[in-house]
Motif scaffolding. Structure first.
Motif, PDB file in Angstrom:
ATOM      1  N   TRP A 124       0.827  -1.215   0.000  1.00 16.03           N
ATOM      2  CA  TRP A 124       0.000   0.000   0.000  1.00 16.03           C
ATOM      3  C   TRP A 124       0.865   1.271   0.000  1.00 16.03           C
ATOM      4  O   TRP A 124       0.716   2.151  -0.855  1.00 16.03           O
ATOM      5  CB  TRP A 124      -0.934  -0.016   1.219  1.00 16.03           C
ATOM      6  CG  TRP A 124      -1.858   1.158   1.317  1.00 16.03           C
ATOM      7  CD1 TRP A 124      -1.528   2.419   1.755  1.00 16.03           C
ATOM      8  CD2 TRP A 124      -3.238   1.209   0.947  1.00 16.03           C
ATOM      9  NE1 TRP A 124      -2.629   3.237   1.698  1.00 16.03           N
ATOM     10  CE2 TRP A 124      -3.699   2.519   1.204  1.00 16.03           C
ATOM     11  CE3 TRP A 124      -4.128   0.274   0.445  1.00 16.03           C
ATOM     12  CZ2 TRP A 124      -5.011   2.911   0.971  1.00 16.03           C
ATOM     13  CZ3 TRP A 124      -5.440   0.674   0.210  1.00 16.03           C
ATOM     14  CH2 TRP A 124      -5.865   1.975   0.469  1.00 16.03           C
ATOM     15  N   PRO A 138      -9.424   5.107   2.476  1.00 13.83           N
ATOM     16  CA  PRO A 138     -10.710   5.808   2.510  1.00 13.83           C
ATOM     17  C   PRO A 138     -11.846   4.821   2.785  1.00 13.83           C
ATOM     18  O   PRO A 138     -11.876   3.733   2.206  1.00 13.83           O
ATOM     19  CB  PRO A 138     -10.840   6.405   1.107  1.00 13.83           C
ATOM     20  CG  PRO A 138      -9.462   6.417   0.547  1.00 13.83           C
ATOM     21  CD  PRO A 138      -8.750   5.274   1.183  1.00 13.83           C
ATOM     22  N   GLN A 139     -12.772   5.195   3.668  1.00 15.97           N
ATOM     23  CA  GLN A 139     -13.899   4.321   3.991  1.00 15.97           C
ATOM     24  C   GLN A 139     -15.066   4.554   3.034  1.00 15.97           C
ATOM     25  O   GLN A 139     -15.914   3.684   2.867  1.00 15.97           O
ATOM     26  CB  GLN A 139     -14.365   4.570   5.427  1.00 15.97           C
ATOM     27  CG  GLN A 139     -13.328   4.182   6.456  1.00 15.97           C
ATOM     28  CD  GLN A 139     -12.881   2.741   6.327  1.00 15.97           C
ATOM     29  OE1 GLN A 139     -13.688   1.827   6.363  1.00 15.97           O
ATOM     30  NE2 GLN A 139     -11.590   2.525   6.144  1.00 15.97           N
ATOM     31  N   SER A 140     -15.113   5.714   2.425  1.00 18.93           N
ATOM     32  CA  SER A 140     -16.189   6.002   1.485  1.00 18.93           C
ATOM     33  C   SER A 140     -15.857   5.381   0.123  1.00 18.93           C
ATOM     34  O   SER A 140     -14.779   4.820  -0.077  1.00 18.93           O
ATOM     35  CB  SER A 140     -16.401   7.505   1.357  1.00 18.93           C
ATOM     36  OG  SER A 140     -15.220   8.123   0.891  1.00 18.93           O
ATOM     37  N   PHE A 141     -16.786   5.499  -0.807  1.00 20.81           N
ATOM     38  CA  PHE A 141     -16.609   4.956  -2.152  1.00 20.81           C
ATOM     39  C   PHE A 141     -15.359   5.559  -2.810  1.00 20.81           C
ATOM     40  O   PHE A 141     -15.132   6.761  -2.757  1.00 20.81           O
ATOM     41  CB  PHE A 141     -17.860   5.296  -2.966  1.00 20.81           C
ATOM     42  CG  PHE A 141     -17.852   4.785  -4.368  1.00 20.81           C
ATOM     43  CD1 PHE A 141     -17.655   3.447  -4.639  1.00 20.81           C
ATOM     44  CD2 PHE A 141     -18.070   5.659  -5.425  1.00 20.81           C
ATOM     45  CE1 PHE A 141     -17.664   2.974  -5.940  1.00 20.81           C
ATOM     46  CE2 PHE A 141     -18.094   5.200  -6.731  1.00 20.81           C
ATOM     47  CZ  PHE A 141     -17.883   3.854  -6.986  1.00 20.81           C
ATOM     48  N   ARG A 142     -14.554   4.699  -3.444  1.00 24.47           N
ATOM     49  CA  ARG A 142     -13.306   5.153  -4.051  1.00 24.47           C
ATOM     50  C   ARG A 142     -13.417   5.364  -5.555  1.00 24.47           C
ATOM     51  O   ARG A 142     -12.427   5.641  -6.225  1.00 24.47           O
ATOM     52  CB  ARG A 142     -12.193   4.149  -3.753  1.00 24.47           C
ATOM     53  CG  ARG A 142     -11.962   3.967  -2.262  1.00 24.47           C
ATOM     54  CD  ARG A 142     -10.955   2.862  -2.000  1.00 24.47           C
ATOM     55  NE  ARG A 142     -10.856   2.601  -0.557  1.00 24.47           N
ATOM     56  CZ  ARG A 142     -10.122   1.628  -0.044  1.00 24.47           C
ATOM     57  NH1 ARG A 142      -9.432   0.817  -0.840  1.00 24.47           N
ATOM     58  NH2 ARG A 142     -10.076   1.450   1.261  1.00 24.47           N
ATOM     59  N   GLY A 143     -14.588   5.117  -6.090  1.00 27.77           N
ATOM     60  CA  GLY A 143     -14.779   5.366  -7.509  1.00 27.77           C
ATOM     61  C   GLY A 143     -14.484   4.179  -8.391  1.00 27.77           C
ATOM     62  O   GLY A 143     -14.599   4.270  -9.614  1.00 27.77           O
ATOM     63  N   ALA A 144     -14.089   3.068  -7.808  1.00 28.80           N
ATOM     64  CA  ALA A 144     -13.806   1.880  -8.614  1.00 28.80           C
ATOM     65  C   ALA A 144     -14.126   0.625  -7.804  1.00 28.80           C
ATOM     66  O   ALA A 144     -13.960   0.600  -6.582  1.00 28.80           O
ATOM     67  CB  ALA A 144     -12.353   1.860  -9.054  1.00 28.80           C
ATOM     68  N   THR A 145     -14.608  -0.387  -8.473  1.00 33.58           N
ATOM     69  CA  THR A 145     -14.827  -1.685  -7.836  1.00 33.58           C
ATOM     70  C   THR A 145     -14.239  -2.765  -8.740  1.00 33.58           C
ATOM     71  O   THR A 145     -13.991  -2.526  -9.924  1.00 33.58           O
ATOM     72  CB  THR A 145     -16.334  -1.986  -7.636  1.00 33.58           C
ATOM     73  OG1 THR A 145     -16.969  -2.057  -8.919  1.00 33.58           O
ATOM     74  CG2 THR A 145     -16.999  -0.893  -6.805  1.00 33.58           C
ATOM     75  N   PHE A 146     -13.999  -3.920  -8.177  1.00 31.77           N
ATOM     76  CA  PHE A 146     -13.599  -5.081  -8.968  1.00 31.77           C
ATOM     77  C   PHE A 146     -14.841  -5.957  -9.115  1.00 31.77           C
ATOM     78  O   PHE A 146     -15.593  -6.111  -8.154  1.00 31.77           O
ATOM     79  CB  PHE A 146     -12.513  -5.889  -8.248  1.00 31.77           C
ATOM     80  CG  PHE A 146     -11.229  -5.141  -8.047  1.00 31.77           C
ATOM     81  CD1 PHE A 146     -10.252  -5.132  -9.032  1.00 31.77           C
ATOM     82  CD2 PHE A 146     -10.990  -4.444  -6.873  1.00 31.77           C
ATOM     83  CE1 PHE A 146      -9.063  -4.440  -8.847  1.00 31.77           C
ATOM     84  CE2 PHE A 146      -9.802  -3.743  -6.682  1.00 31.77           C
ATOM     85  CZ  PHE A 146      -8.837  -3.740  -7.662  1.00 31.77           C
ATOM     86  N   LEU A 182     -20.699  -6.226   2.407  1.00 31.15           N
ATOM     87  CA  LEU A 182     -21.290  -4.951   1.997  1.00 31.15           C
ATOM     88  C   LEU A 182     -22.745  -5.158   1.586  1.00 31.15           C
ATOM     89  O   LEU A 182     -23.622  -4.405   1.958  1.00 31.15           O
ATOM     90  CB  LEU A 182     -20.504  -4.339   0.831  1.00 31.15           C
ATOM     91  CG  LEU A 182     -19.091  -3.851   1.151  1.00 31.15           C
ATOM     92  CD1 LEU A 182     -18.384  -3.393  -0.126  1.00 31.15           C
ATOM     93  CD2 LEU A 182     -19.129  -2.707   2.156  1.00 31.15           C
ATOM     94  N   TYR A 188     -21.788  -7.761  -2.864  1.00 32.51           N
ATOM     95  CA  TYR A 188     -20.525  -7.024  -2.718  1.00 32.51           C
ATOM     96  C   TYR A 188     -19.866  -7.371  -1.392  1.00 32.51           C
ATOM     97  O   TYR A 188     -20.537  -7.454  -0.365  1.00 32.51           O
ATOM     98  CB  TYR A 188     -20.775  -5.510  -2.717  1.00 32.51           C
ATOM     99  CG  TYR A 188     -20.978  -4.885  -4.072  1.00 32.51           C
ATOM    100  CD1 TYR A 188     -19.887  -4.384  -4.791  1.00 32.51           C
ATOM    101  CD2 TYR A 188     -22.245  -4.760  -4.620  1.00 32.51           C
ATOM    102  CE1 TYR A 188     -20.072  -3.786  -6.028  1.00 32.51           C
ATOM    103  CE2 TYR A 188     -22.439  -4.164  -5.863  1.00 32.51           C
ATOM    104  CZ  TYR A 188     -21.345  -3.670  -6.562  1.00 32.51           C
ATOM    105  OH  TYR A 188     -21.524  -3.079  -7.781  1.00 32.51           O
ATOM    106  N   HIS A 220     -11.096  -2.456  -0.501  1.00 32.94           N
ATOM    107  CA  HIS A 220     -11.556  -2.417  -1.894  1.00 32.94           C
ATOM    108  C   HIS A 220     -12.884  -3.160  -2.007  1.00 32.94           C
ATOM    109  O   HIS A 220     -13.042  -4.240  -1.436  1.00 32.94           O
ATOM    110  CB  HIS A 220     -10.547  -3.084  -2.831  1.00 32.94           C
ATOM    111  CG  HIS A 220      -9.215  -2.409  -2.860  1.00 32.94           C
ATOM    112  ND1 HIS A 220      -9.037  -1.108  -3.258  1.00 32.94           N
ATOM    113  CD2 HIS A 220      -7.990  -2.848  -2.512  1.00 32.94           C
ATOM    114  CE1 HIS A 220      -7.765  -0.775  -3.175  1.00 32.94           C
ATOM    115  NE2 HIS A 220      -7.106  -1.814  -2.718  1.00 32.94           N
ATOM    116  N   ALA A 221     -13.821  -2.582  -2.744  1.00 31.01           N
ATOM    117  CA  ALA A 221     -15.120  -3.225  -2.943  1.00 31.01           C
ATOM    118  C   ALA A 221     -15.047  -4.212  -4.109  1.00 31.01           C
ATOM    119  O   ALA A 221     -14.556  -3.876  -5.191  1.00 31.01           O
ATOM    120  CB  ALA A 221     -16.188  -2.174  -3.217  1.00 31.01           C
ATOM    121  N   GLU A 279     -17.405  -6.898  -6.404  1.00 30.53           N
ATOM    122  CA  GLU A 279     -18.723  -7.391  -6.759  1.00 30.53           C
ATOM    123  C   GLU A 279     -18.567  -8.828  -7.253  1.00 30.53           C
ATOM    124  O   GLU A 279     -17.641  -9.124  -8.004  1.00 30.53           O
ATOM    125  CB  GLU A 279     -19.318  -6.530  -7.885  1.00 30.53           C
ATOM    126  CG  GLU A 279     -20.712  -6.967  -8.307  1.00 30.53           C
ATOM    127  CD  GLU A 279     -21.218  -6.219  -9.534  1.00 30.53           C
ATOM    128  OE1 GLU A 279     -20.377  -5.707 -10.306  1.00 30.53           O
ATOM    129  OE2 GLU A 279     -22.434  -6.153  -9.735  1.00 30.53           O
TER     130      GLU A 279
END
Lengths: 106, 106
Positions: A15, A30-38, A63, A77, A84-85, A87
């Motif tokens: 990291w 960041p705990q909020s949405f990072r703008g990308a998911t796998f 999630l 999710y 990292h989120a 799906e």
């Protein structure tokens, strides 16, 4: 670690070192949405359930439990240890080659 | 938008809708490191320079100008309008198939 995805490679790295390489502040994830998911695409809802259960069993954060979507798919999710989120999804029209590569709908 | 990467697909979607799908808070994009970057692998340093210049010209943010790395490669970083960090890189030992797929070093 480099995971060969057939032309696209998923590389896992430290990291702090990656943040430093990109000249970005390596504060806590960041705990909020990072703008990308796998997205892990599956062939069937049963496969989604199996992979999802395996991830949760391995310590992933919940999630959203797998459920039907309004477009006729099935997805859930989870979050990995770095936040990292991911799906896990079965989407109508998405197929696979014999070696597991995703084929987009026409 | 779905971009076929040869087995792996890059999908572009609305920021807020994807956050909602993942049940995550869609606050403004984190400015600190998000734990993931995209890497655009190139065959030569000149190709890195050309792609990097094109991105900056298109409005990308400058994170790090392309320069030599200590492992013998050449790379720079830019940020896209959503704040995602992109690396443009030429790495020794990384080759390409005729249709542009990345081949990892043995």
């Amino acid at each position: 670690v480099f995971l060969d995805g057939g032309g696209v490679v998923l590389a896992l790295w430290d990291w702090d070192k990656l943040a430093q390489d990109a000249v970005l502040s390596a504060r806590s994830p960041p705990q909020s949405f990072r703008g990308a998911t796998f997205a892990w695409n599956c062939a069937t809802p049963a496969e989604v359930d199996a992979i999802f259960a395996k991830a949760i069993e391995a310590g992933a954060g919940l999630l959203r439990k797998p459920e039907k979507t309004d477009y006729g798919g099935y997805r859930g999710y989870f979050s990995d240890p770095d936040g990292h989120a991911w799906e896990v999804v079965q989407a109508p029209g998405f197929a696979f080659t014999g070696d597991g590569r995703l084929i987009l709908p026409e």
